[in-house]
Design a protein around this motif. Structure first.
Motif, PDB file in Angstrom:
ATOM      1  N   ILE A 328       0.865  -1.252   0.004  1.00 45.04           N
ATOM      2  CA  ILE A 328       0.103   0.102   0.066  1.00 45.04           C
ATOM      3  C   ILE A 328       0.691   1.312   0.002  1.00 45.04           C
ATOM      4  O   ILE A 328       1.989   1.245   0.333  1.00 45.04           O
ATOM      5  CB  ILE A 328      -0.938   0.053   1.328  1.00 45.04           C
ATOM      6  CG1 ILE A 328      -2.180   0.873   1.186  1.00 45.04           C
ATOM      7  CG2 ILE A 328      -0.286   0.234   2.454  1.00 45.04           C
ATOM      8  CD1 ILE A 328      -3.012   0.713   2.267  1.00 45.04           C
ATOM      9  N   GLU A 329       0.211   2.310  -0.413  1.00 36.48           N
ATOM     10  CA  GLU A 329       1.143   3.554  -0.399  1.00 36.48           C
ATOM     11  C   GLU A 329       1.185   3.977   1.082  1.00 36.48           C
ATOM     12  O   GLU A 329       0.084   3.988   1.702  1.00 36.48           O
ATOM     13  CB  GLU A 329       0.508   4.574  -1.035  1.00 36.48           C
ATOM     14  CG  GLU A 329       0.438   4.579  -2.824  1.00 36.48           C
ATOM     15  CD  GLU A 329       1.763   4.360  -3.227  1.00 36.48           C
ATOM     16  OE1 GLU A 329       2.442   4.845  -2.929  1.00 36.48           O
ATOM     17  OE2 GLU A 329       1.920   3.703  -4.338  1.00 36.48           O
ATOM     18  N   THR A 359      -6.555   8.343   6.158  1.00 42.85           N
ATOM     19  CA  THR A 359      -5.426   7.571   5.831  1.00 42.85           C
ATOM     20  C   THR A 359      -4.591   7.399   7.231  1.00 42.85           C
ATOM     21  O   THR A 359      -3.521   6.940   7.145  1.00 42.85           O
ATOM     22  CB  THR A 359      -4.494   8.611   4.776  1.00 42.85           C
ATOM     23  OG1 THR A 359      -4.210   9.702   5.487  1.00 42.85           O
ATOM     24  CG2 THR A 359      -5.558   8.906   3.603  1.00 42.85           C
ATOM     25  N   ASP A 390      -2.678   4.657   2.632  1.00 45.43           N
ATOM     26  CA  ASP A 390      -3.895   4.447   1.646  1.00 45.43           C
ATOM     27  C   ASP A 390      -3.557   3.925   0.438  1.00 45.43           C
ATOM     28  O   ASP A 390      -2.548   4.224  -0.242  1.00 45.43           O
ATOM     29  CB  ASP A 390      -4.499   5.802   1.717  1.00 45.43           C
ATOM     30  CG  ASP A 390      -6.158   5.497   1.218  1.00 45.43           C
ATOM     31  OD1 ASP A 390      -6.930   5.469   2.195  1.00 45.43           O
ATOM     32  OD2 ASP A 390      -6.284   6.140  -0.005  1.00 45.43           O
ATOM     33  N   ALA A 391      -4.333   3.524  -0.516  1.00 43.34           N
ATOM     34  CA  ALA A 391      -4.277   2.999  -1.874  1.00 43.34           C
ATOM     35  C   ALA A 391      -4.328   4.260  -3.045  1.00 43.34           C
ATOM     36  O   ALA A 391      -3.507   4.174  -3.769  1.00 43.34           O
ATOM     37  CB  ALA A 391      -5.237   2.204  -2.414  1.00 43.34           C
ATOM     38  N   ASP A 392      -4.776   5.500  -2.397  1.00 44.39           N
ATOM     39  CA  ASP A 392      -4.934   6.692  -3.099  1.00 44.39           C
ATOM     40  C   ASP A 392      -3.980   7.728  -2.532  1.00 44.39           C
ATOM     41  O   ASP A 392      -4.012   8.169  -1.396  1.00 44.39           O
ATOM     42  CB  ASP A 392      -6.425   7.091  -3.172  1.00 44.39           C
ATOM     43  CG  ASP A 392      -6.724   8.440  -3.905  1.00 44.39           C
ATOM     44  OD1 ASP A 392      -5.449   9.074  -4.431  1.00 44.39           O
ATOM     45  OD2 ASP A 392      -7.597   9.060  -3.830  1.00 44.39           O
ATOM     46  N   PRO A 393      -2.778   8.167  -3.331  1.00 45.08           N
ATOM     47  CA  PRO A 393      -1.804   9.037  -3.035  1.00 45.08           C
ATOM     48  C   PRO A 393      -2.397  10.448  -2.735  1.00 45.08           C
ATOM     49  O   PRO A 393      -2.065  11.160  -1.976  1.00 45.08           O
ATOM     50  CB  PRO A 393      -0.652   9.040  -4.107  1.00 45.08           C
ATOM     51  CG  PRO A 393      -1.066   7.791  -5.076  1.00 45.08           C
ATOM     52  CD  PRO A 393      -2.472   7.292  -4.714  1.00 45.08           C
ATOM     53  N   ALA A 394      -3.402  10.785  -3.429  1.00 45.04           N
ATOM     54  CA  ALA A 394      -4.035  12.048  -3.543  1.00 45.04           C
ATOM     55  C   ALA A 394      -4.947  12.082  -1.874  1.00 45.04           C
ATOM     56  O   ALA A 394      -4.763  13.088  -1.465  1.00 45.04           O
ATOM     57  CB  ALA A 394      -5.196  12.184  -4.611  1.00 45.04           C
ATOM     58  N   ALA A 395      -5.380  10.942  -1.603  1.00 42.22           N
ATOM     59  CA  ALA A 395      -5.879  10.989   0.013  1.00 42.22           C
ATOM     60  C   ALA A 395      -4.842  11.325   0.910  1.00 42.22           C
ATOM     61  O   ALA A 395      -5.195  12.160   2.005  1.00 42.22           O
ATOM     62  CB  ALA A 395      -6.748   9.691  -0.059  1.00 42.22           C
ATOM     63  N   GLU A 397      -2.275  13.044   0.507  1.00 41.97           N
ATOM     64  CA  GLU A 397      -1.681  14.474   0.635  1.00 41.97           C
ATOM     65  C   GLU A 397      -2.809  15.373   0.992  1.00 41.97           C
ATOM     66  O   GLU A 397      -2.444  16.267   1.774  1.00 41.97           O
ATOM     67  CB  GLU A 397      -1.493  14.799  -0.913  1.00 41.97           C
ATOM     68  CG  GLU A 397      -0.144  14.128  -1.882  1.00 41.97           C
ATOM     69  CD  GLU A 397       1.242  14.523  -0.972  1.00 41.97           C
ATOM     70  OE1 GLU A 397       1.228  15.645  -0.519  1.00 41.97           O
ATOM     71  OE2 GLU A 397       1.862  13.803  -0.826  1.00 41.97           O
TER      72      GLU A 397
END
Length: 420
Positions: A328-329, A359, A390-395, A397
């Motif tokens: 996961i990121e 996150t 989280d799987a979403d890098p934007a989340a 950030e």
């Protein structure tokens, strides 16, 4: 079958070794290398050990340990590395040995060992005379210069100096202070500045076979006065550049320093000429959070280290020569503060706001009532550590920015505020 290990100075993240060994059916004896516990460090959980042996001299402690017939002796924290090497050697156990033990703690000797092995490394000089360090830098044409203690940790008293006067000031600051382990700094170390991005390479080893537990990219921020502080440790994909090159370089470092057993925490800067070691430690990552690493990587460094000692054959079959899988990121965020005062209390509502962010997987609130908070200048003076995945890098950030807006409200302080 013997199911006991000895952990020397199980401070801080060394506390993760106890449950890791317990899951393998192994008990632990603690060895305390100093007459009193080292106050600034998170203490070992002594009540969970079979016994605590306070070391007056290694020979006596080795005889006391022999009664427990330990299968291994290992360091729980940086300060215990040399004693763990000596005790394991005296008892004839798996050991990195004492021949290069000093070079695994003393940063000057460490880099000289690499130089002797023909490994790319920094130029350096050590002295108790600040003017001698200035003269060395001028004679060698080395600028900028990094000035720091010989044997500390956690970016303690590290200064980036761009001229001779700054070198002298930094050396005096180092030698007027104690290191992170409360030992007096009798000398300062000056090294050529390594220009590039810094990375962490964490490993676990057994009989010379290593498993790469994780590679993290340090993202830092400048705070002026020649100081850069940690902001985020970002987990990298194992196949992305420069991870393979970093791992190959650290492999040569382990050989040069004869690190064949146990945990490894290496900090490396990728320069224009290639990887160059900042330092390497024969112990766990000081920022380890075992549950967080298990979430992100499947196995944490403490668990891998325990397996390497308790079941070396199984460790080598499952992990020897291999590299982690990123699940996961993730990153670890060490917050900064401009506040200055005494902690009156912690605002639990703000803490809950941070931990409720999607996150955020864990949060360490470092200061308790009565402690002094000062503006952040290094890792020990960071007030919060936030573990985010989280799987979403934007989340990630988005939540990182939200934490920036909340962090100064966590502590209720008395005394001076920002800029006072």
């Amino acid at each position: 079958m013997n199911r006991t290990v000895a952990i020397v100075d199980g401070y801080s993240t060394g506390n993760f070794l106890l449950p890791a060994f317990a899951r393998l059916g192994v008990e632990a004896v603690h060895v305390q290398s100093t007459p009193e516990l080292i106050a600034p460090l998170a203490p070992p959980r002594l009540a969970a050990y079979r016994e605590n042996l306070v070391c007056a001299d290694p020979g006596t402690t080795a005889r006391e340990l022999a009664r427990h017939r330990p299968l291994a002796v290992l360091a729980g924290a940086e300060f215990g590395v040399r004693l763990a090497d000596e005790l394991s050697e005296r008892l004839g156990l798996m050991t990195n040995g004492t021949r290069l033990s000093a070079a695994r703690r003393d940063k000057f000797l460490m880099i000289e060992a690499l130089r002797g092995a023909g490994i790319r490394c920094a130029r350096q000089h050590r002295s108790a005379d600040p003017e001698e360090l200035r003269a060395w830098a001028e004679r060698e044409g080395v600028h900028p210069v990094v000035v720091k203690p010989i044997s500390s940790s956690g970016a303690d008293n590290v200064h980036i100096c761009r001229d001779g006067d700054a070198i002298v000031r930094a050396a005096r600051a180092v030698m007027s202070a104690r290191d992170l382990f409360q030992q007096p700094n009798t000398e300062a170390l000056a090294q050529s500045y390594l220009d590039g991005t810094e990375y962490v390479v964490d490993m676990a080893c057994s009989q010379g076979e290593r498993y790469v537990c994780a590679v993290w990219e340090y993202r830092k921020r400048d705070i002026g006065c020649g100081r850069r502080i940690y902001d985020r440790d970002v987990l990298l994909d194992p196949g992305q550049d420069p991870v393979p090159e970093l791992v190959a370089y650290v492999d040569t470092v382990l050989e040069a320093l004869d690190i064949r057993h146990g945990a490894v925490h290496a900090e490396v800067i990728m320069t224009a000429s290639g990887p160059v070691l900042v330092e390497v430690a024969a112990r766990l990552n000081g920022g380890l959070n075992a549950g967080f690493q298990e979430l992100c990587l499947g196995i944490d460094q403490a668990a891998a280290t325990a397996l390497a000692y308790a079941r070396p054959g199984e460790f080598r079959r499952r992990y020897g020569g291999r590299t982690y899988t990123k699940l996961i990121e993730a990153f670890v965020h060490d917050t900064t503060t401009a506040l200055d005062g005494i902690v009156e209390g912690v605002d639990e509502a703000v803490v809950e706001q941070i931990t409720a962010l999607p996150t955020v997987r864990d949060l360490t609130v470092k200061y308790r009532p009565g402690r002094r908070v000062r503006p952040t200048v290094d890792l020990p003076s960071s007030p919060l550590t936030v573990y985010m995945a989280d799987a979403d890098p934007a989340a990630l950030e988005a939540d990182y920015k939200a934490i920036g807006e909340l962090k100064e409200r966590v502590y209720r302080l008395t005394g001076p505020g920002p800029g006072e």
